[in-house]
Design an enzyme around this catalytic site. Structure first.
Site, PDB file in Angstrom:
ATOM      1  N   ASP A   1       0.079  -7.708   1.234  1.00 13.52           N
ATOM      2  CA  ASP A   1       0.265  -6.458   1.290  1.00 13.52           C
ATOM      3  C   ASP A   1       1.771  -6.267   1.229  1.00 13.52           C
ATOM      4  OD1 ASP A   1       0.192  -3.500   1.585  1.00 13.52           O
ATOM      5  OD2 ASP A   1      -0.209  -3.734   3.925  1.00 13.52           O
TER       6      ASP A   1
ATOM      7  N   SER B   1       4.924   2.128   7.991  1.00 10.82           N
ATOM      8  CA  SER B   1       4.725   1.132   7.233  1.00 10.82           C
ATOM      9  C   SER B   1       5.631   0.544   6.405  1.00 10.82           C
ATOM     10  CB  SER B   1       3.638   1.420   6.319  1.00 10.82           C
ATOM     11  OG  SER B   1       2.306   1.275   7.162  1.00 10.82           O
TER      12      SER B   1
ATOM     13  N   HIS C   1       0.755  -1.200   0.009  1.00 10.41           N
ATOM     14  CA  HIS C   1      -0.024   0.057  -0.098  1.00 10.41           C
ATOM     15  C   HIS C   1       0.923   1.065   0.018  1.00 10.41           C
ATOM     16  CE1 HIS C   1       0.558  -0.214   4.439  1.00 10.41           C
ATOM     17  NE2 HIS C   1       0.616   1.094   4.197  1.00 10.41           N
TER      18      HIS C   1
END
Length: 491
Positions: free
Chosen positions: A247, A330, A217
């Site tokens: 992901d 992230s 993402h």
């Protein structure tokens, strides 16, 4: 008159006592008071008068009177010689002809000094004394000035005690500082620009060829990717491949020397309570280090996408940690005490919320509440290897369609599949294991599942070809089925 009748010569007169002048006065003799005769003495009045008369006659001069002191009035008349001071001048100075000078007050001789020998010494002593006094005055003045200056500085400048700089600034390798020092050279910050937005994320170096692992993402829809290393060097990167189901994504940089790949650990060895360190760029603050523990393992979470069709949903059998993770973290590494990667930081809370809201700049600035989730490194390693080789990742499957609207406990197999197809793929792994439409799968390898998401997460935690034991509830009865996982191409 005949010779026989010649009388004896008259006796010499008794010397008259004299008093000397007091010190400081001219040296002249004065008559001392003559005491009157007392009763019982041997003096004769006639003899005294006769003696007085004889003094008027011409006779040989009497010897110089010797000063005498009288005894105390109440004692016997007795004469004693008084001390005779040496001759002196009236001023007390020495007479060149008579000898040394005398102190006019004490009548004692003064110390004589040979000016030829003692003069220079006396002068040197006087000069030394003067110099000493001058130096003391100068030192006192300087000291006073410095004291005033120090007082003024003390009023304007305050300096508190502080520990000296440590000669050895090293830290234990398993400390947070030691782990950070080992891992930071291999952690990067990603700045991504898309058609309509931009985001910030983190990644870490996988190998010496320049491959970097991050979250999908973070780079999804990217048109331009810039990678910044801990040294501040920034280079452009290209997307190698990504997978929405896990992901995870891989990007690559070229022309960079001295790459520092991070060592990969084994997420199966992780236990609850193990210390961990997270590194990332929360809110674009590069090289940020936080620490915590493993709060839980095997925590099923989903992130992003549309749960209705499962097209863009990430299913993660995650490691939960209380190490602070914020937007921008992230894709960064979660490290153990050996500075080995055990997870890829991905989310800050479950329930379909993205780990960093699409990255900084997305408008969603959620912060850490102590619920961070990381993709286990074992899963990340397999997916990264596939992405580097083919640009795509494979997913393990059992060949059934799940009823995602089922509200009961467990994962229910649907009655029909997509587009009216059968819910159980003919010839697939599930059909070969004996799974039928309407079956409710309650356990995977003895571990309970409470919904369709959890079943997908448990399956994707394995590799295609792995065998699984499923517990199935059919018509009120539990059955145990053995299934070998198949493979499907990911997105």
């Amino acid at each position: 008159m005949s010779d026989s009748q010649q009388t004896d010569p008259a006796p010499a007169p008794v010397p008259v006592p004299r008093w000397w002048s007091r010190p400081g006065e001219p040296a002249e003799a004065r008559e001392a008071p003559v005491p009157s005769p007392r009763a019982g003495s041997d003096a004769d009045q006639d003899t005294g008068r006769e003696a007085a008369q004889d003094t008027d006659q011409d006779a040989a001069p009497a010897p110089a009177p010797v000063p005498r002191w009288w005894s105390r009035p109440d004692g016997p008349v007795e004469l004693r010689e008084a001390p005779v001071p040496p001759p002196r001048a009236a001023s007390g100075d020495a007479d060149p002809e008579t000898g040394p000078k005398y102190d006019p007050w004490t009548a004692g001789p003064l110390q004589t000094v040979d000016r030829g020998k003692a003069g220079p010494r006396r002068i040197r002593l006087r000069r030394s004394l003067a110099l000493g006094i001058g130096a003391a005055l100068l030192a006192g003045g300087v000291g006073g000035y410095l004291g005033v200056l120090a007082e003024r500085q003390a009023n304007t400048r305050l300096e508190l005690p502080q520990a000296a700089s440590a000669a050895d600034r090293g830290r234990a390798p398993d400390s947070v500082a030691g782990i950070a020092a080992t891992a930071l050279p291999g952690v990067v910050t990603l700045h991504v620009k898309g058609a309509q937005s931009s985001s910030t994320g983190t990644g870490f170096v996988l190998d010496g060829q320049g491959h970097i692992l991050t979250n999908n993402h973070v780079v999804n829809g990217a048109q331009n990717i810039t990678v910044t290393f801990s040294t501040g060097e920034s280079v452009a990167a290209e997307l190698v491949g990504g997978d929405t189901g896990y992901d995870l994504a891989v990007v690559k940089v070229t022309g960079v020397r001295g790459l520092r790949p991070l060592a990969l650990g084994n997420s199966e060895n992780v236990e609850v309570g193990d210390p961990v360190v997270a590194i990332g760029a929360p809110f674009d603050l590069s090289n940020t280090v936080t620490a915590g523990i493993i709060s839980a393992t095997g925590r099923p979470i989903t992130a992003g996408g549309d749960k209705g069709d499962g097209s863009d949903v990430s299913y993660v059998d995650a490691l939960q940690t209380d190490a602070p993770i914020n937007p921008g973290n992230s894709g960064g590494p979660l490290l153990d005490a050996k500075a080995q990667v055990i997870g890829i930081n991905s989310a800050i809370r479950g329930g379909g919320d993205d780990g960093d809201g699409g990255g900084e700049g997305s408008g969603q600035q959620r912060g850490s509440i102590g619920l961070g989730f990381a993709i286990p490194v074992n899963q990340g390693k397999r997916v990264a290897e596939e992405l580097i080789r083919t640009g795509r990742a494979t997913h393990p499957v059992i060949g059934v369609t799940l009823d995602m609207e089922y509200s009961g406990d467990g994962a229910r197999v649907g009655d029909k599949g997509e587009g009216g197809k059968p819910a159980v793929t003919a010839g697939g792994p599930g059909a070969r294991a004996g799974i039928k439409p309407g079956d409710v799968i309650t356990k995977v390898d003895g571990v309970r599942v409470h919904g369709g998401d959890e079943l997908v997460i448990k399956i994707r935690a394995h590799r295609p070809g792995d065998p699984l034991t499923l517990t199935v509830l059919r018509e009120g009865r539990e059955r145990t089925l053995e299934v070998v996982l198949g493979s499907a191409n990911g997105s």
